[in-house]
Scaffold this active site. Structure first.
Site, PDB file in Angstrom:
ATOM      1  CB  THR A 112      -0.843   0.045   1.278  1.00 57.06           C
ATOM      2  OG1 THR A 112      -0.932  -1.224   1.859  1.00 57.06           O
ATOM      3  CG2 THR A 112      -2.219   0.520   1.000  1.00 57.06           C
ATOM      4  CB  SER A 113       3.722   2.348   2.069  1.00 63.84           C
ATOM      5  OG  SER A 113       4.699   1.380   1.794  1.00 63.84           O
ATOM      6  CB  SER A 114       5.179   0.561  -2.841  1.00 66.55           C
ATOM      7  OG  SER A 114       6.107   0.025  -1.930  1.00 66.55           O
ATOM      8  CB  CYS A 115       0.363   1.758  -4.536  1.00 64.08           C
ATOM      9  SG  CYS A 115       0.888   0.169  -5.223  1.00 64.08           S
ATOM     10  N   GLY A 116       1.238   4.462  -2.623  1.00 62.90           N
ATOM     11  CA  GLY A 116       0.756   5.749  -2.144  1.00 62.90           C
ATOM     12  C   GLY A 116      -0.738   5.800  -1.960  1.00 62.90           C
TER      13      GLY A 116
END
Length: 282
Positions: A112-116
């Site tokens: 999730t964090s990588s995709c923002g």
């Protein structure tokens, strides 16, 4: 092992003239990263520095913090039906006593964090797992003129890009502008992981006096990787994302974007940039 470049036939059209010739392309192959034998992630990468890539990825995940955390990194054999090795599967074995994370939970957080997709969860994930708070002592003071020289130094070191035109690059520079290391890859995040992984394997973390330069935009993922490696300055030749700026401001990371010639934007951590002009308010 897969090669960094491959040759393919191409039809060239130049000013109406048509010709056929071989062209040099950057190689792209999948790399599966396993942690203590369990699948963790698959990334598309340019073959080479695979052990460093795997180690750097695990630094970003908060699993590794020093060379002593790693027992072994090996290629998994027998990946093809005939038993030969594809060199596309790497297993990282942790040293005794190093905690093994809940892989399902960790990957969910960082996907999730990588995709923002979830800003608060992304920032919280980095805050709770960062091993190296950014605390440059004595404080870095980087001249804008020095930053302006770094993209040309990076470009001069991009050997594979010269042959293919199809690679991202990331480089580490000292506070005086000395080129410390440079890696190329089809993925800019992979290039950074290779830098960080090499530093971990040489027991050079945290990189608390280094400048990280990337040949493209500064995403949240790249800012995350800089913070997790203790890097105080991240510069990019293109734009940052809003979440990258939020993370930089919270973590104390100096974030520079649109670094082109003598022009640049400082989005966070301006105290490390030796500014002489008074900034106008807008």
């Amino acid at each position: 092992m897969g090669r960094v470049t491959e040759r393919r036939r191409v039809i060239r059209i130049r000013d109406g003239a048509v010709s056929a010739r071989p062209d040099t392309l950057v190689a792209e192959e999948p790399l599966e990263i396993r942690l203590d034998g369990k699948p963790l992630a698959i990334t598309m990468r340019t073959p080479g520095d695979d052990f460093a890539l795997a180690a750097g990825s695990l630094v970003s995940e908060g699993v590794l913090g020093s060379a002593a955390d790693v027992r072994t990194i090996v290629y998994c054999a027998g990946a093809r039906d005939d038993g030969s090795n594809t060199y596309n599967v790497v297993d990282v074995r942790l040293a005794p006593g190093v905690p093994v994370p809940d892989i399902t939970l960790e990957r969910n957080v960082y996907t999730t964090s990588s995709c923002g997709l979830c800003g608060k969860a992304s920032l919280d994930a980095v805050r709770t797992t960062a091993r190296f708070p950014i605390s440059d002592t004595p404080p870095l003071r980087i001249e804008p003129a020095l930053l302006a020289e770094l993209p040309d130094r990076l470009r001069a070191a991009q050997q594979v890009f010269d042959r293919t035109g199809g690679l991202h690059a990331a480089a580490l520079f000292s506070e005086t502008g000395e080129l410390l290391d440079v890696r190329e890859d089809v993925g800019r995040h992979n290039a950074v992981d290779k830098l960080v992984g090499r530093a971990l394997r040489e027991d050079r973390l945290p990189l608390d006096r280094a400048i990280l330069l990337v040949s493209g935009r500064a995403s949240f993922e790249l800012a995350q990787k800089a913070v997790m490696a203790g890097i105080p300055v991240l510069a990019a030749v293109s734009a940052p994302s809003s979440l990258a700026v939020d993370l930089a401001a919270e973590a104390g990371l100096t974030l520079v974007g649109f670094l082109r010639g003598s022009n640049m934007n400082v989005y966070a951590g301006e105290e490390r940039i030796a500014l002489t002009a008074t900034a106008s308010q807008g």
